[in-house]
Write an enzyme that holds these catalytic residues in place. Structure first.
Site, short mmCIF file in Angstrom:
data_model
loop_
_atom_site.label_atom_id
_atom_site.label_comp_id
_atom_site.label_asym_id
_atom_site.label_seq_id
_atom_site.Cartn_x
_atom_site.Cartn_y
_atom_site.Cartn_z
N LEU A 1 61.95 56.09 40.12
CA LEU A 1 62.50 55.52 38.88
C LEU A 1 62.90 54.06 39.15
CD1 LEU A 1 63.18 56.59 35.95
CD2 LEU A 1 65.56 56.65 36.72
N GLY A 2 61.86 53.23 39.30
CA GLY A 2 62.08 51.80 39.50
C GLY A 2 61.70 51.06 38.24
N ARG A 3 61.09 49.87 38.41
CA ARG A 3 60.73 49.06 37.23
C ARG A 3 59.75 49.81 36.32
NH1 ARG A 3 60.65 44.58 41.59
NH2 ARG A 3 59.07 46.01 42.35
N ILE A 4 58.65 50.32 36.91
CA ILE A 4 57.65 51.01 36.09
C ILE A 4 58.17 52.38 35.66
CG2 ILE A 4 55.29 51.94 36.04
CD1 ILE A 4 54.54 49.76 38.12
N ARG B 1 65.12 57.62 46.68
CA ARG B 1 65.92 57.85 47.90
C ARG B 1 67.41 57.82 47.58
NH1 ARG B 1 62.85 53.35 51.20
NH2 ARG B 1 63.03 52.51 49.09
N ILE C 1 50.38 57.75 39.04
CA ILE C 1 50.07 56.38 38.61
C ILE C 1 50.60 55.41 39.68
CG2 ILE C 1 52.20 56.09 37.24
CD1 ILE C 1 48.99 55.00 35.66
N ARG D 1 50.70 55.45 43.98
CA ARG D 1 49.74 55.19 45.05
C ARG D 1 49.16 56.52 45.55
NH1 ARG D 1 48.89 50.66 44.11
NH2 ARG D 1 49.15 48.82 45.43
N ASP E 1 45.39 58.28 38.37
CA ASP E 1 44.86 56.92 38.24
C ASP E 1 44.61 56.32 39.62
OD1 ASP E 1 44.17 54.51 36.78
OD2 ASP E 1 46.06 53.66 37.46
N GLU F 1 40.51 54.87 47.77
CA GLU F 1 39.78 54.23 46.66
C GLU F 1 38.74 53.25 47.18
OE1 GLU F 1 42.74 52.45 44.13
OE2 GLU F 1 43.80 54.34 43.91
N HIS G 1 41.85 53.65 38.63
CA HIS G 1 42.96 52.71 38.92
C HIS G 1 43.00 51.58 37.87
CE1 HIS G 1 45.62 51.06 42.39
NE2 HIS G 1 46.07 50.65 41.22
P1 NAP Z 1 59.91 49.52 42.20
O1 NAP Z 1 60.64 48.90 41.08
O2 NAP Z 1 60.16 49.03 43.60
O3 NAP Z 1 60.14 51.10 42.13
C1 NAP Z 1 59.78 51.96 43.16
C2 NAP Z 1 60.68 53.18 43.08
O4 NAP Z 1 60.27 54.12 44.08
C3 NAP Z 1 62.14 52.86 43.31
O5 NAP Z 1 62.88 53.50 42.30
C4 NAP Z 1 62.45 53.46 44.68
O6 NAP Z 1 63.81 53.92 44.70
C5 NAP Z 1 61.44 54.61 44.75
N1 NAP Z 1 61.05 54.89 46.15
C6 NAP Z 1 60.64 54.01 47.07
N2 NAP Z 1 60.40 54.65 48.24
C7 NAP Z 1 60.68 55.95 48.03
C8 NAP Z 1 60.66 57.12 48.86
N3 NAP Z 1 60.32 57.04 50.16
N4 NAP Z 1 61.02 58.30 48.31
C9 NAP Z 1 61.39 58.37 47.01
N5 NAP Z 1 61.45 57.30 46.18
C10 NAP Z 1 61.09 56.11 46.69
O7 NAP Z 1 58.33 49.36 42.02
P2 NAP Z 1 57.51 49.32 40.65
O8 NAP Z 1 57.34 47.92 40.20
O9 NAP Z 1 58.08 50.33 39.72
O10 NAP Z 1 56.08 49.84 41.20
C11 NAP Z 1 55.97 51.11 41.79
C12 NAP Z 1 54.60 51.35 42.38
O11 NAP Z 1 53.66 51.56 41.34
C13 NAP Z 1 54.00 50.17 43.17
O12 NAP Z 1 54.49 50.12 44.49
C14 NAP Z 1 52.52 50.44 43.11
O13 NAP Z 1 52.11 51.17 44.23
C15 NAP Z 1 52.36 51.32 41.86
N6 NAP Z 1 51.56 50.64 40.82
C16 NAP Z 1 50.42 51.23 40.37
C17 NAP Z 1 49.66 50.61 39.40
C18 NAP Z 1 48.39 51.23 38.86
O14 NAP Z 1 47.55 50.50 38.36
N7 NAP Z 1 48.23 52.54 38.91
C19 NAP Z 1 50.04 49.37 38.90
C20 NAP Z 1 51.21 48.80 39.38
C21 NAP Z 1 51.96 49.45 40.34
P3 NAP Z 1 64.65 53.96 46.07
O15 NAP Z 1 64.50 52.61 46.70
O16 NAP Z 1 66.05 54.29 45.65
O17 NAP Z 1 64.05 55.05 46.88
#
Ligand code: NAP
Length: 322
Positions: free
Chosen positions: A154-157, A177, A232, A234, A258, A263, A281
């Protein structure tokens, strides 16, 4: 800034190549036949890397370009860069957060609805002439009505996805975490706990060693035979063979994906399955959003070399300097 030399290991979108090519001297590694000779002659002059996940940027790669100051990554996920090694060398790593969150969340909701309501399958039914020949597409057992959706990451996306899900009137829970401050959704401290408690499990978790294969056979077991898995985030966060097995055996009901572990290779077994929806993707894949991402990469590079500092350094990067 024309005297500053940059290296792109693989092709990037035209906006990035054109803008960086105009401002800097940009070398295109994939067009260079004798890479060893290039590194001997130019390696020490390279001050910035422009990367997009084509090549792993690790200790071995960085030995060829010992004076790199900044690695500008296209995309919010930067798991193809060894950030620990970069940080130890004092190299700045930047990514392209926020500008893609809403687009990826839109794609996620599309994928989720496609999977839950079997929309691609029912479209195939119509195109195959079965509506006229055999009758209506069968009613789906799965529905969002009365469902609980669990978000891993539950981050930005993840928050942009949750905001959209609220409009669908479903219950939302999540696993990170650490719990998110001021968040009304139920926090589950373990992945299995979350999987057990929800009907639909959505992963937006990043890649990298910490999340590698964390969504494993045990998590699918906990999600159960009526459960739906959406990814959606990784591909590397999922034990892909365990997911294929879970889909084959009915340990879980269906999946919408996705992203994949290797890939653009997608396991043939997945392609042959009817209970999966597969996208190549395309999460952020619009001209609008990719241009915003490209511009942010360019802004990071020009910001750094004009002395303003990086615009969006990643968390692990040595910035601001102590
Ligand atoms: P973000 O804001 O950094 O959010 C990542 C979330 O994952 C955070 O809430 C983090 O919370 C949690 N997290 C990180 N490591 C973890 C772990 N080991 N166990 C459980 N939770 C964990 O990143 P975002 O901007 O939302 O992007 C997230 C991911 O989406 C990217 O890293 C990318 O791989 C993927 N993405 C995919 C596409 C696509 O086209 N399909 C496009 C853009 C991005 P905590 O730090 O509290 O654990």
């Amino acid at each position: 800034m024309k005297s500053i030399e940059l290296l792109a290991p693989g092709p990037m979108m035209p906006l990035v190549m054109e803008k960086l090519g105009e401002a800097f001297t940009l070398h295109k590694l994939w067009e260079i036949a004798d890479k060893d000779a290039f590194y001997r002659e130019k390696g020490a002059a390279i001050r910035g890397l422009v990367v997009g996940g084509h090549v792993r940027i690790d200790e071995a790669f960085l030995k060829n370009v010992p004076n790199v100051e900044i690695i500008s990554n296209f995309g919010v996920g930067y798991d193809s860069v060894d950030v620990k090694v970069a940080a130890a060398k004092g190299i700045i790593v930047t990514n392209t957060p926020d500008v893609l969150s809403e687009e990826v969340a839109d794609t996620c909701l599309g994928l989720l609805l496609m999977t839950v309501r079997e929309l691609p399958q029912s479209e195939r039914w119509l195109r195959a002439g079965k509506w006229e020949g055999q009758g209506p597409y069968p009613l789906t057992h799965t529905t969002l009505r009365g469902s609980t959706v669990g978000i891993i990451g539950l981050g930005r996306i993840g928050k942009a996805i949750a905001r959209r899900l609220e409009a669908f009137d479903v219950k939302i829970e999540y696993h990170n975490r650490r719990p998110v401050a001021d968040c009304g959704y139920a926090y589950r401290a373990s992945l299995k706990e979350l999987a057990k408690s929800v009907d639909i499990l959505v992963s937006v978790a990043p890649g990298g060693p910490e999340t590698h294969h964390m969504i494993d056979a045990g998590v699918f077991e906990a999600l159960g035979p009526k459960g739906i898995f959406i990814n959606i985030g990784r591909g590397s966060a999922v034990d892909e063979p365990a997911m294929v097995e879970a889909l084959k055996k009915g340990t879980i009901r269906s999946a919408g994906l996705d992203v994949f572990e290797f890939e653009p290779k997608v396991p043939a077994e997945l392609i042959a399955m009817e209970n999966v929806v597969l996208l190549p993707h395309v999460g952020s894949g619009t001209h609008h959003t990719r241009n915003l991402m490209g511009q942010l990469l360019v802004d990071n590079m020009t910001g750094w070399f004009s002395g303003k500092g990086p615009k969006t350094p990643v968390g692990e990067t040595p910035w601001p300097k102590a």
